[in-house]
Each structure stands twice: as C-alpha cells, then as structure tokens.
Design a protein around this motif. Structure first.
Motif, PDB file in Angstrom:
ATOM      1  N   HIS A 108       0.844  -1.197   0.000  1.00  0.00           N
ATOM      2  CA  HIS A 108       0.000   0.000   0.000  1.00  0.00           C
ATOM      3  C   HIS A 108       0.874   1.240   0.000  1.00  0.00           C
ATOM      4  O   HIS A 108       2.081   1.164   0.223  1.00  0.00           O
ATOM      5  CB  HIS A 108      -0.936   0.010   1.218  1.00  0.00           C
ATOM      6  N   ASP A 110       0.956   5.075   1.865  1.00  0.00           N
ATOM      7  CA  ASP A 110       0.315   5.841   2.933  1.00  0.00           C
ATOM      8  C   ASP A 110      -0.330   7.120   2.399  1.00  0.00           C
ATOM      9  O   ASP A 110      -1.330   7.591   2.944  1.00  0.00           O
ATOM     10  CB  ASP A 110       1.347   6.215   4.002  1.00  0.00           C
ATOM     11  N   ARG A 125       8.574  10.220   5.653  1.00  0.00           N
ATOM     12  CA  ARG A 125       8.292   9.434   6.859  1.00  0.00           C
ATOM     13  C   ARG A 125       9.587   8.794   7.341  1.00  0.00           C
ATOM     14  O   ARG A 125      10.306   8.158   6.567  1.00  0.00           O
ATOM     15  CB  ARG A 125       7.243   8.361   6.568  1.00  0.00           C
ATOM     16  N   HIS A 198       4.770  -0.052   0.111  1.00  0.00           N
ATOM     17  CA  HIS A 198       5.443  -0.884   1.105  1.00  0.00           C
ATOM     18  C   HIS A 198       4.467  -1.905   1.671  1.00  0.00           C
ATOM     19  O   HIS A 198       3.253  -1.754   1.561  1.00  0.00           O
ATOM     20  CB  HIS A 198       6.068  -0.028   2.216  1.00  0.00           C
TER      21      HIS A 198
HETATM   22 NI    NI Z   1       1.983   2.074   5.585  1.00  0.00          NI
END
Ligand code: NI
Length: 290
Positions: A108, A110, A125, A198
């Motif tokens: 997916h 984010d 991130r 990821h």
């Molecule tokens: Ni994630």
C-alpha cells in the motif's frame, strides 16, 4: 554533530527511500523501548481517548519518550538534508508486530489517505527501530522507485476505518524483484517518501518488533481540507498548520489538552478523507471524482 551520508537526498529522490540512518544510540533505543512499554500500560489502564489513540496519530504530544525521538538531532539533521531547514512533525505512528504474530500488511501507499497537498516534494516518513527490524520479525519491504508512479489505485477490503487504514491494498502489480527489506539495528531509522509502496510480513520470532514512524513536513505542505495542526521542530514557520506544543512531562494537564485537541482535529480530517475515498470506490455521485 551527526554525519549524514552525502548521497542520502539523492537516494531518497531516486529510490524513494534511504536506510540505514544512525539515529538513537543503542542505549537511547533501549530506554525508549522501556518507556514505550510503560506508556502502553498507562494508556491501556487510562482507557478513553488515550487508549484509542495510543498508537496514532499524536503520541509525541502526550509522552516525552516519543517527543525526544521526534526532536532527536540525528533524525532532524537527516530530514533537514532531504527537506530543508523548516520542519514540522505532523504525525507519529507506533507500529508493533507482536512476537509470533501472523498478521501482515499488504502492499500500500500511505499517501492515499493522508489528505496533504505538497507531500510529493515536502514530506518524508522516518521509521525508527526501537528494536531490531529483520526479515524474521516481519520488517517493512519497499518497492524501489514506486513513489515515481504517483498514487496507485487501491482497493478497500471493507468500509471499517481500521480495516481501511490497515487493510487497503494496491490494486496493481508490484514488481517483487524491486522489493527491498528494511533491515535495521535498534536505534537506526529509515526514511521514505509518502508515496512509497510498502508492505510487511509476519513476526516469526519470540520478541515483538517496535517501530515509531514520524511524518515530517515543511510549511509548503497544507491540508487538502479542514483545520489541522503540527509541531514545529526546526525553523519558525508553521505554514497552514496551527502550532502545537511539546509535552513538559508525561500526561501533564497541558499536554493532555494539546493531545485531545490535536487528535480531535485530525480525526475529523481522517473521517472526511475516508468518506471521500469510500465514495469514489462505491460510485456515490455526491462523493465521486470530479
Ligand atoms: Ni503504511
């Protein structure tokens, strides 16, 4: 004084990630993990909003071990090398994969549910290992270069918020040959682009895997809709975000107030983002794509 790899920004731009970056010392990581365990016991006993938001999205506003990590000079130096000198913390996520846990996360991105403008150039991130992160304990995998494909179509397994946040899945093929396992020592971190595809696997070991993910943004980022807030950690400009305040001590009155206000604001935005996306998927004309 910390040492930043000279090619960190280059790798971040081309691969969509860079690791390992030395962040906490082993002793700092060990202490943070111990304090994290205490924190989790405390919020579980407290119940209510503290328990509901124990892992996400603003725990650094209410507990000092997380605050110390988001303010850690080695992490901020690395993020500054990627994003420049004006930095805000928008969000923290505590990711725990318990010992012998069969659960895993599908591929997916984010970025699809964050509701941020400008994240493509002005956000990153940081994924900090409070424990070692290994293939055996189900560490994250990146799909190298996937951030360059932009936002990929995702499918929802259900309409439940928790499932959407945890269970959304990329609906196109990911090249497994481009997958990279994020192997870290405790205290090291990895940085990745918010559109990085990821996933993560089950934990086959006898110890839990603990990671704190921190979303850093610059004042160039803004919410796609609604009011939001963020904590200034370098520079002076909070841009479109209301300023947040660091906790002076764990769960003190001011920190609790700040935490409740921030999670309430954020929950409103999450609900709206999920509603909009769910509307797109269900073909609801009121919520459909323009
Ligand atoms: Ni994630």
């Amino acid at each position: 004084m910390t040492t930043i790899a000279p090619d960190l920004a280059q790798r971040f731009r081309s691969d969509g990630f860079a690791f390992p970056v030395d962040a906490l010392t082993p002793a700092e990581a060990e202490q943070a993990l111990a304090e994290c365990h205490t924190y989790l016991r405390t919020v579980k006993a407290a119940g209510g909003a503290l328990a509901r938001y124990a892992a996400f999205p603003k725990i650094h506003l209410v507990t000092t071990w997380a605050d110390r990590i988001v303010q850690h000079p080695a992490i901020l130096d690395a993020v500054e090398a990627l994003l420049g000198p004006e930095l805000l913390v928008w969000s923290t996520n505590l990711f725990i994969r318990p010992a012998h846990s069969g659960s895993s996360l599908a591929w997916h991105q984010d970025a699809v549910y964050l509701g941020l403008n400008g994240y493509q150039q002005h956000a990153a991130r940081v994924w900090v290992g409070l424990t070692h992160a290994t293939v055996a304990n189900g560490t994250m995998r990146y799909a190298r270069g996937s951030h360059l494909r932009g936002t990929l179509p995702h499918r929802f397994g259900s309409s439940d918020l928790e499932d959407i946040m945890r269970g959304e899945e990329i609906a196109v093929d990911i090249d497994e040959a481009a997958a990279v396992d994020v192997v870290l020592q405790a205290g090291q971190c990895s940085v990745h682009h918010l559109a990085m595809a990821h996933c993560s696997g089950p934990n086959h070991t006898a110890d839990g895997r603990f990671n704190l993910a921190i979303d850093y943004i610059t004042p160039q980022v803004s919410p796609t809709a609604g009011e939001d807030s963020a904590l200034l950690v370098r520079g002076r400009d909070t841009g479109a975000f209301l300023p947040e305040t660091r906790p002076a001590s764990d769960f003190d009155q001011a920190a609790l107030h700040e935490f409740y206000s921030a999670v309430t604001r954020r929950q409103k935005r999450i609900d709206q983002t999920v509603l909009n996306r769910h509307g797109e998927h269900c073909g609801d004309p009121k919520q459909g794509r323009a």
